[in-house]
Design a protein around this motif. Structure first.
Motif, PDB file in Angstrom:
ATOM      1  N   ALA A  98       0.983  -1.121   0.054  1.00 19.80           N
ATOM      2  CA  ALA A  98       0.045  -0.209  -0.096  1.00 19.80           C
ATOM      3  C   ALA A  98       0.891   1.545  -0.135  1.00 19.80           C
ATOM      4  O   ALA A  98       0.653   2.362  -0.816  1.00 19.80           O
ATOM      5  CB  ALA A  98      -0.866   0.005   1.128  1.00 19.80           C
ATOM      6  N   LYS A  99       1.956   0.954   0.628  1.00 18.09           N
ATOM      7  CA  LYS A  99       2.882   2.265   0.710  1.00 18.09           C
ATOM      8  C   LYS A  99       3.342   2.642  -0.487  1.00 18.09           C
ATOM      9  O   LYS A  99       3.739   3.755  -0.778  1.00 18.09           O
ATOM     10  CB  LYS A  99       3.846   2.037   1.901  1.00 18.09           C
ATOM     11  N   PHE A 100       3.832   1.498  -1.167  1.00 20.57           N
ATOM     12  CA  PHE A 100       4.571   1.544  -2.366  1.00 20.57           C
ATOM     13  C   PHE A 100       3.768   2.216  -3.402  1.00 20.57           C
ATOM     14  O   PHE A 100       3.995   2.880  -4.204  1.00 20.57           O
ATOM     15  CB  PHE A 100       5.277   0.264  -2.787  1.00 20.57           C
ATOM     16  N   ASN A 101       2.464   1.615  -3.499  1.00 17.86           N
ATOM     17  CA  ASN A 101       1.565   2.143  -4.403  1.00 17.86           C
ATOM     18  C   ASN A 101       1.141   3.413  -4.320  1.00 17.86           C
ATOM     19  O   ASN A 101       0.775   4.071  -5.346  1.00 17.86           O
ATOM     20  CB  ASN A 101       0.358   1.118  -4.406  1.00 17.86           C
ATOM     21  N   ASN A 102       1.198   4.195  -3.273  1.00 20.46           N
ATOM     22  CA  ASN A 102       0.600   5.357  -2.788  1.00 20.46           C
ATOM     23  C   ASN A 102       1.773   6.474  -2.909  1.00 20.46           C
ATOM     24  O   ASN A 102       1.451   7.506  -2.939  1.00 20.46           O
ATOM     25  CB  ASN A 102      -0.341   5.281  -1.502  1.00 20.46           C
ATOM     26  N   GLY A 103       2.992   5.753  -2.875  1.00 22.78           N
ATOM     27  CA  GLY A 103       4.193   6.719  -2.773  1.00 22.78           C
ATOM     28  C   GLY A 103       4.301   7.438  -1.569  1.00 22.78           C
ATOM     29  O   GLY A 103       4.934   8.492  -1.390  1.00 22.78           O
ATOM     30  N   ASP A 104       3.759   6.687  -0.415  1.00 25.85           N
ATOM     31  CA  ASP A 104       3.868   7.267   0.906  1.00 25.85           C
ATOM     32  C   ASP A 104       5.298   7.549   1.350  1.00 25.85           C
ATOM     33  O   ASP A 104       6.300   6.794   0.987  1.00 25.85           O
ATOM     34  CB  ASP A 104       3.208   6.425   1.924  1.00 25.85           C
TER      35      ASP A 104
END
Length: 381
Positions: A98-104
């Motif tokens: 999720a962090k990777f996909n959102n660029g968090d």
């Protein structure tokens, strides 16, 4: 896999390899942790199963009384081996995706410094390569252990248990945001002070407080210069005028010469149309000659104003560096333009001399040529 509480696993036959259980730490040794999960004996969590990254002692990640979620990885009679690392990894991947996909952007603590970069614990092992730690080169990373860094995931491969992080990307993004904000605040026409950051063959880059602008070599000085280092040095404070701002491309055009009084700004009121000035021939072109009448101020003598005879090319009667007298025909300070005449300056000089000549009985019989010599001779040329 099923999750069982302490009370649910009192019956030892109900506990199986792969089960997820919750237990309480009863003892912390150097290389293992004992945990009560309701089994007939305490389970063992080896130091290698406590954390996804290397640790020296179990006390680095566990203390007596801690409640831990664990996976059963071995169950043989009185031998119960558990893993915290396996549960952490299973829980971590969905969050990491999720962090990777959102660029968090999120914070991590550096757990270890290894050859080539930094290691962090994300539930799985995360790695920050040396080239992705800072925007600048870092020779020694020893001070980074235990340090908290803001990072983002730049590579993620669950199949290979590979998580690559970057702190540099966060720093560069912050700088870009600040640069854009600083650029948007600049106003064309305003005068600012900056610091010389870099000199090139084509100009100088000036730091205006987080954003650099370019002063082209043609905008460095009112006088002609060969290279920027003739008038500037690194670290020097410079006053500049903002000529143009391109927010989208982050380009700022500056001028030093427009931020300071130029020769035209200091041109005295005594210079008016009709004034006779002395100047130096600086350039010869087909249509006339440019004569410097004050430092860095040139006026044009049109080819028709060079002499009282037809002049086909100015270099027939003039040469570079020659000192000449000129008369101001037109003056436009706003457009920085002066029109000059050599022939009218000569005519006026002759008229003045004629006015001074008063024939007397003693001078009767003398010719004008004898009195004015080369002035009349040059006048017709």
């Amino acid at each position: 896999m099923t999750e069982k509480t302490n009370q649910e696993v009192v019956d030892t036959t109900a506990l199986q390899v792969g089960d997820i259980v919750t237990g309480e730490v009863t003892k912390v040794d150097a290389k293992q942790v004992l945990v009560n999960v309701g089994y007939k004996t305490d389970g063992v969590v080896p130091i290698s199963e406590l954390c996804s990254v290397h640790i020296e002692t179990a006390s680095e990640v566990a203390s007596e009384g801690d409640k831990l979620q664990l996976k059963v990885i071995k169950l043989e009679e009185d031998d119960l081996v558990l893993s915290k690392r396996a549960v952490d990894a299973a829980n971590a991947w969905s969050d990491l995706h999720a962090k990777f996909n959102n660029g968090d952007i999120f914070n991590v603590v550096v757990r270890d410094v290894v050859n080539g970069g930094l290691v962090v614990d994300l539930g799985v092992r995360g790695f920050i390569p040396a080239s992705l730690v800072e925007k600048h080169f870092v020779e020694d990373f020893s001070d980074y252990k235990g340090k908290e860094l803001a990072v983002k995931i730049v590579e993620l491969e669950e199949e290979k248990n590979r998580v690559i992080l970057s702190h540099r990307a966060v720093v560069e993004a912050e700088l870009e945001t600040k640069k854009k904000s600083a650029t948007e605040s600049l106003k064309v026409g305003s005068i600012m002070e900056g610091t010389v950051q870099r000199l090139t063959d084509f100009g100088a880059f000036i730091d205006l407080g987080g954003v650099d602008g370019l002063v082209h070599i043609s905008q460095l000085s009112h006088k002609r210069i060969e290279k920027p280092s003739d008038v500037l040095e690194l670290g020097q404070t410079a006053k500049v005028k903002i000529l143009a701002v391109d927010v989208e491309n982050g380009r700022i055009s500056l001028s030093m010469k427009d931020a300071q009084p130029g020769p035209w700004d200091t041109l005295g009121d005594e210079v008016q149309v009709g004034a006779i000035l002395k100047g130096t021939v600086r350039r010869l072109v087909n249509f006339g000659a440019f004569v410097e009448v004050f430092p860095h101020i040139e006026g044009l003598v049109h080819v028709s104003q060079i002499a009282n005879k037809h002049v086909k090319n100015p270099n027939e009667v003039l040469e570079l560096g020659q000192i000449v007298q000129v008369k101001v025909l037109e003056l436009n300070k706003a457009e920085k333009r002066i029109s000059l005449s050599i022939k009218e300056a000569q005519e006026e000089e002759i008229q003045v001399d004629l006015g001074k000549y008063q024939p007397t009985q003693e001078t009767t019989g003398f010719q004008l040529g004898e009195l004015f010599g080369d002035k009349l001779k040059n006048f017709g040329k």
